[in-house]
Scaffold this active site. Structure first.
Site, short mmCIF file in Angstrom:
data_model
loop_
_atom_site.label_atom_id
_atom_site.label_comp_id
_atom_site.label_asym_id
_atom_site.label_seq_id
_atom_site.Cartn_x
_atom_site.Cartn_y
_atom_site.Cartn_z
N ASP A 1 -11.03 17.05 1.70
CA ASP A 1 -10.09 16.49 0.74
C ASP A 1 -9.98 17.49 -0.42
O ASP A 1 -11.00 18.04 -0.84
CB ASP A 1 -10.63 15.14 0.21
CG ASP A 1 -9.59 14.29 -0.51
OD1 ASP A 1 -8.66 14.87 -1.11
OD2 ASP A 1 -9.72 13.07 -0.48
N ASN A 2 -8.77 17.70 -0.92
CA ASN A 2 -8.67 18.57 -2.11
C ASN A 2 -8.73 17.75 -3.40
O ASN A 2 -8.63 18.31 -4.49
CB ASN A 2 -7.40 19.44 -2.05
CG ASN A 2 -6.13 18.62 -2.12
OD1 ASN A 2 -6.17 17.39 -2.13
ND2 ASN A 2 -4.99 19.29 -2.15
N THR B 1 -5.50 13.50 -5.53
CA THR B 1 -5.31 12.09 -5.93
C THR B 1 -6.57 11.26 -5.69
O THR B 1 -6.64 10.12 -6.12
CB THR B 1 -4.14 11.43 -5.17
OG1 THR B 1 -4.42 11.45 -3.76
CG2 THR B 1 -2.83 12.13 -5.43
N GLY B 2 -7.53 11.82 -4.98
CA GLY B 2 -8.75 11.07 -4.66
C GLY B 2 -9.88 11.40 -5.62
O GLY B 2 -9.68 12.09 -6.62
N VAL C 1 -5.95 20.77 3.23
CA VAL C 1 -5.73 20.86 4.68
C VAL C 1 -4.42 21.57 5.06
O VAL C 1 -4.14 21.75 6.24
CB VAL C 1 -5.83 19.49 5.39
CG1 VAL C 1 -7.21 18.89 5.24
CG2 VAL C 1 -4.75 18.52 4.93
N TYR D 1 8.15 12.03 0.58
CA TYR D 1 7.09 11.33 1.32
C TYR D 1 7.62 10.87 2.68
O TYR D 1 7.01 11.13 3.72
CB TYR D 1 6.63 10.14 0.49
CG TYR D 1 5.46 9.37 1.07
CD1 TYR D 1 4.22 9.96 1.24
CD2 TYR D 1 5.60 8.02 1.41
CE1 TYR D 1 3.13 9.24 1.75
CE2 TYR D 1 4.52 7.29 1.92
CZ TYR D 1 3.30 7.91 2.08
OH TYR D 1 2.24 7.18 2.58
N TYR E 1 2.87 17.60 19.91
CA TYR E 1 1.56 18.09 20.36
C TYR E 1 1.04 17.23 21.52
O TYR E 1 0.35 17.73 22.41
CB TYR E 1 0.54 18.10 19.20
CG TYR E 1 0.46 19.47 18.54
CD1 TYR E 1 1.53 19.97 17.82
CD2 TYR E 1 -0.68 20.27 18.68
CE1 TYR E 1 1.48 21.21 17.24
CE2 TYR E 1 -0.74 21.52 18.10
CZ TYR E 1 0.34 21.98 17.38
OH TYR E 1 0.29 23.23 16.81
#
Ligand code: UDP
Length: 294
Positions: A5-6, A9-10, A31, A119, A133
């Site tokens: 996670d960067n 927002t977390g 990511v 979004y 994929y």
């Protein structure tokens, strides 16, 4: 178990309890950049993205990048490791829906160039590349379309209606209802959602999108009144402009999930909000100035 996670927002605070687990590894990483994980991986759960309208309006490029480049990187990793892959998609893929309640075979009504398009279109692209994929590289994929979900560990200032109304009610401030409050949403407690996601990953072999959410639909005005009742707050409703492209209705049709893995939400709004309130009441950013009844 790796958690990437960067943290735009977390928060580390949300995963603090997991640091005691020896098998848990946190890597602060964006990511959308190349990911390297040593050793085998069985499952990849791709939840990375701002998810609150306020967040993704403030982070439009990051939102588009994580849905597109981030999903591409995560799928590449799944292909390399032979891992089962889950994409966290969204009811926003239906935009301002013309079919109600929303079934998975509805293609949606999205404004690609409106402010929410960053979004909606990122997640629509994410679904498209996940299916590609699956078809081209035989990656074992799952897609969950998550409808409005709430519970402990939401950011109190993330702008979504549940933390916003709870914080306003507890502080004794006016509850900011957007528009005339007649737009509808259907709120699902986080534990119900998690149960559904586990079923989708472990108990099915289904690759097309699956709706998960609580079909009990209510207007935002009724939701505001419910929050006042559950908190005992005497706050008033204050009406503000409706954000651009705010969907007028939203309610999941969950027949497919019921059929695939006999799932349905079990937690009532009252019980779910009670658990969420316990969490928010411990938040030091809350100034509890609300006058309580009784
Ligand atoms: N909303 C509101 N007041 C707020 C925040 C949100 O009336 O302070 C409304 C918003 O316009 C929308 C609904 O509540 O109709 C749900 O908004 P949220 O941001 O939680 O998520 P959305 O369902 O729009 O993605």
């Amino acid at each position: 178990m790796f958690c990437l996670d960067n943290l735009i927002t977390g928060s580390r605070h949300n995963i603090a309890h997991l640091f005691e687990e020896e098998r848990f590894h946190f890597v602060k990483h964006d990511v959308t950049e190349y990911m390297y994980i040593k050793g085998p991986l069985d499952y990849i759960l791709h939840f990375a993205s701002p998810a609150s309208p306020i967040d993704y309006l403030q982070l439009p490029i990051q939102t588009l990048k994580v849905g597109s480049l981030g999903t591409h990187k995560a799928l590449g990793l799944a292909k390399d490791k032979g891992a089962r892959f889950l994409l966290a998609s969204t009811s926003e893929t239906y935009g301002d829906p013309l079919v109600h309640p929303q079934t998975e075979d509805y293609w949606g009504n999205v404004n690609p160039v409106g402010p929410r398009g960053v979004y909606d279109e990122a997640k629509r692209f994410a679904e498209a590349i996940t299916m590609a994929y699956h078809r081209a590289h035989d990656v074992d994929t799952r897609i969950v379309r998550i409808f409005n979900t709430y519970g402990p560990r939401m950011r109190i200032d993330d702008g979504r209606v549940v933390p916003t109304f709870i914080a306003q009610a507890l502080r004794g401030e006016g509850l900011t209802v957007f528009g005339d409050g007649s737009q509808t949403r259907s709120f699902c407690y986080v534990q119900d959602l998690i149960n559904g996601i586990f079923n989708l990953i472990f108990n099915t072999d289904y690759h097309d999108p699956v709706n998960l959410g609580n079909p009990s639909e209510m207007s935002i005005t009724d939701f505001a009144k419910a929050i006042l009742k559950f908190t005992g707050s005497e706050s008033e409703l204050t009406f503000q402009d409706l954000p651009v492209d705010d969907p007028k209705v939203r309610k999941p049709d969950i027949s497919l999930a019921k059929k695939l893995f006999t799932w349905h939400p079990e937690v009532s709004l009252e019980d779910g909000i009670r658990e969420t309130l316990k969490y928010f009441k411990g938040n030091p950013d809350l100034v509890p100035t609300a006058k309580k009844k009784g």
